[in-house]
Write an enzyme that holds these catalytic residues in place. Structure first.
Site: not given
Ligand code: GAL
Length: 729
Positions: A182, A251
């Protein structure tokens, strides 16, 4: 002799040919990840190996497979593997090679997000703090020192994987790897150096020559051939930065993480299912649940600051590895429905018909493959009987029906018929008989301490080898007679996270930062002598920041203060530039009080168990009940501290930190989800139960050690068994 050598050579060639023929060819195009020439729909889930124990891994991965996943995704955690520069640890639950081999044995693919910056609510985003201590280093930017270290670690990991032939190109399960994490979200803050850095990351990845595609999540300018991917609660509107990249969702947050002082997050499964179906209906072909199993932040691995020890995440598998229903089951049914139309999703053409009032039909068609349809009702309040091809389908508000052959609805995101389970804890017969000893207070005369005429920043000073740093000074009030009064005020400005203050060896008070603002002022009135007075301030941290531009530069501790004594007529004696003596860590940490092997040389007291007294060590020996149920410590009644079972840290505890009132109340999945909605357990301890993995226990006597920082009632602690109980069918 010649014959033996040539036979050997032949054997080697045969072995090589066999292994390379098993190798999978993984590429991609504008539609999908392509494995051995076939475009694929891939459903994946995150399970971070250090957040569980190796005995749990096969079960977690099997449950993920039965839940309809094709792949398991994990980050690699740099600071866990290289806690000291060039000293590595890949043992126990850090044996990521073993983890990937279990994924392979289960017949699943693996996705390796190397980072090595990972965010992940993990201490310091995964960076080792020794990196921060190298003069001239600047993290996540075009800085030679940082890049050399990042290259060194990334290459080491890739070589370990290659040596075990775990990339798909070598016949292994790993089909995708990630570099950085990110960076696009914060890149503009790093100016042109940030742009150069991300280009450098891409070049580094390429030179590592792993034979499978690389991704960069949330990186709108990801240089080719890096695929930029989406993270978020919803990714249907995402388009990759090149038409030649597939639409990938790395994600999909199945819930959220929790901070001390916050209630428990939940994301309704109807909303997750809607988001996933919508993603596949809009051309997506790869989707990863973050997290599929969240697990536990053991040791001092939690980030934040102030992330709680549990990383349950409201994931389809709960913290202890139990199936969480109806989440797991409802998503499993969705995966079956999507998989039933895999071919048309990756080879077909989508036609979307807008029927108005939030209703759309998306139909995928391709020659020689049966059609696939999504009936979408985006309206938040109106249920609909939708007529399609002469048939009527009941599509409730805010739901999607999946029709793999465009005739029969096999799934609807809002029609949940998976069972519901509840996690219950039951007492065990284990009895705790406690012993105790106080933390020996450090004094200014302590050997091994160092001095400085200023108040130092804590993280840089300790290198995070401990949460604790003592700041100690003395003041001769004879020199300030005109300001002296019987009671004076000690005033400390600190950048957090917690402070315990002592004057002339008497404890005068503690304070901790309240959520969000880690800087605070500690003020306490105290008695001082006319002559020499000793002031000792114990500062402790609670996880280091893991997210945001320059997160690595966030400061902690009394850092510049000021520290003042306020006396007669409000006159201020500024102690900031006094000679301050320092000690890193607790004496109990130096003595390794938490290790069973050290117990022969340590004296513990049995009588007069201190209750609600700060800085006390407690010890008990206990037996573990047989069986497979997960074990937890119920620490209700305790303040804040640390717990070890047979020398293994089960993490920080803080049951006295009560969750605020934010976010509890009715939870309607039809509203767009954000992590401040659908919370539970407002007004209760943010975390009461702490996972004791069976992997850390033995059949015989077990040693439990606690270090209580604020003071608590040890008599209330109990060991409990956790099970997941079906409530409806
Ligand atoms: C994203 C990040 C993850 C985790 C998630 C929130 O921004 O890539 O590693 O932090 O948010 O749980």
């Amino acid at each position: 002799m010649v014959t033996t050598t040539s036979t050997l050579l032949l054997l080697l060639i045969v072995c090589f040919l066999i292994s390379s023929s098993l190798a999978a060819n993984v590429t991609y195009d504008g539609r999908a990840i392509i494995i051995n020439g076939e475009r694929r729909v891939l459903i994946s889930g995150s399970i971070h190996y250090p957040r569980s124990t190796p005995d749990m891994w096969p079960g977690l991965i099997q449950k993920a497979k039965e839940g309809g996943l094709d792949a398991i995704e994990t980050y690699i955690f740099w600071n866990a593997h290289e806690p000291t520069k060039r000293e590595y640890n890949f043992n126990g639950n850090l044996d990521f090679i073993k983890f990937i081999k279990i994924v392979e044995d289960a017949g699943l693919f693996a996705i390796l997000r190397i980072g090595p910056y990972v965010c992940a609510e993990w201490n310091y985003g995964g960076f080792p703090v020794w990196l921060h201590q190298i003069p001239g280093v600047e993290m996540r930017t075009d800085n030679e020192i940082f890049k050399a270290e990042m290259q060194n670690f990334t290459t080491l990991i890739v070589n370990m994987v290659k040596n075990e032939r775990l990339f798909a190109s070598q016949g292994g399960p790993i089909i995708i790897a990630q570099i950085e994490n990110e960076y696009g979200n914060i890149m503009d803050k790093y100016g042109s150096a940030g742009k150069r850095y991300i280009q450098w990351c891409a070049n580094l990845a390429e030179t590592l020559n792993i034979g499978v595609p690389w991704i960069m999540c949330q990186q709108a300018d990801a240089p080719p051939p890096m695929i930029n991917t989406c993270n978020g609660f919803y990714c249907d509107k995402f388009t990759p930065n090149r038409p030649t990249s597939p639409k990938m969702w790395t994600e999909n947050w199945t819930g959220w993480f929790q901070d001390w002082g916050q209630s428990k997050p939940h994301r309704p499964v109807e909303d997750i299912a809607y988001a996933v179906a919508n993603f596949f209906a809009s051309g997506g072909t790869f989707q990863n649940y973050y997290m599929y199993h969240g697990g536990t932040n053991f040791g001092r691995t939690l980030g934040g600051p102030y992330i709680v020890t549990s990383y349950d995440y409201d994931a389809p598998l709960d913290e202890y590895g139990n199936i969480r229903q109806p989440k797991w089951g409802h998503l499993e049914q969705l995966h079956n429905a999507i998989k039933a139309m895999e071919k048309v999703l990756v080879y077909g053409v989508a036609n979307t018909t807008n029927l108005g009032a939030g209703l759309t039909v998306t139909k995928y068609i391709a020659n020689g493959i049966s059609d696939g349809c999504f009936l979408i009702n985006a309206n938040q309040s109106t249920d609909t009987n939708l007529t399609y091809n002469g048939k009527i389908y009941f599509v409730p508000s805010k739901s999607i029906s999946v029709l793999p052959n465009c005739e029969k609805e096999v799934y609807n995101t809002a029609k949940v018929n998976a069972p519901t389970t509840l996690i219950v804890t039951k007492p065990t017969e284990s009895i705790f008989k406690w012993q105790w000893r106080p933390e020996i207070l450090t004094t200014i005369h302590e050997k091994g301490s160092f001095s400085n005429n200023s108040l130092l920043e804590q993280i840089l000073t300790t290198g995070d080898t401990s949460d604790f740093l003592w700041y100690m000074t003395r003041i001769d009030l004879n020199k300030f007679r005109q300001y002296w009064s019987k009671k004076m005020k000690l005033h400390v400005n600190t950048k957090g996270h917690i402070i315990h203050a002592f004057v002339n060896k008497h404890f005068i008070g503690s304070q901790y930062a309240v959520n969000g603002a880690y800087e605070f002022v500690f003020e306490q009135t105290t008695k001082l002598r006319k002559g020499h007075n000793y002031i000792a301030l114990l500062s402790s941290t609670n996880g280091l920041a893991n997210y945001g531009a320059y997160f690595d530069l966030q400061r902690a501790g009394i850092d510049g203060g000021p520290v003042n004594l306020i006396g007669y007529g409000n006159a201020t004696i500024n102690l900031t530039s006094n000679t301050w003596t320092y000690k890193i860590g607790l004496n109990g940490e130096d003595e390794k009080l938490y290790l069973p092997s050290q117990q022969h040389s340590i004296k513990w007291f049995s009588g007069h168990l201190p209750i609600n007294r700060p800085l006390i060590w407690y010890k008990t020996i206990f037996e573990v009940p047989e069986g497979k149920d997960a074990l937890v410590l119920d620490l209700q009644g305790m303040g804040k501290g640390y717990a070890w079972v047979n020398g293994h840290s089960i993490g920080r505890y803080w049951p006295s930190f009560i969750a605020d009132d934010e976010g509890c109340g009715p939870c309607d999945y039809k509203h767009e989800y954000d992590s401040n909605r659908c919370r539970t357990d407002c007004g209760k301890p943010s975390q009461r139960w702490y996972h004791v993995p069976r992997y850390f226990t033995t059949k015989g006597p077990n040693t439990l050690i606690l270090f209580e920082e604020f003071g608590g009632d040890i008599s209330k602690i109990s060991l409990q068994k956790v099970s997941s109980v079906a409530t409806t069918f």
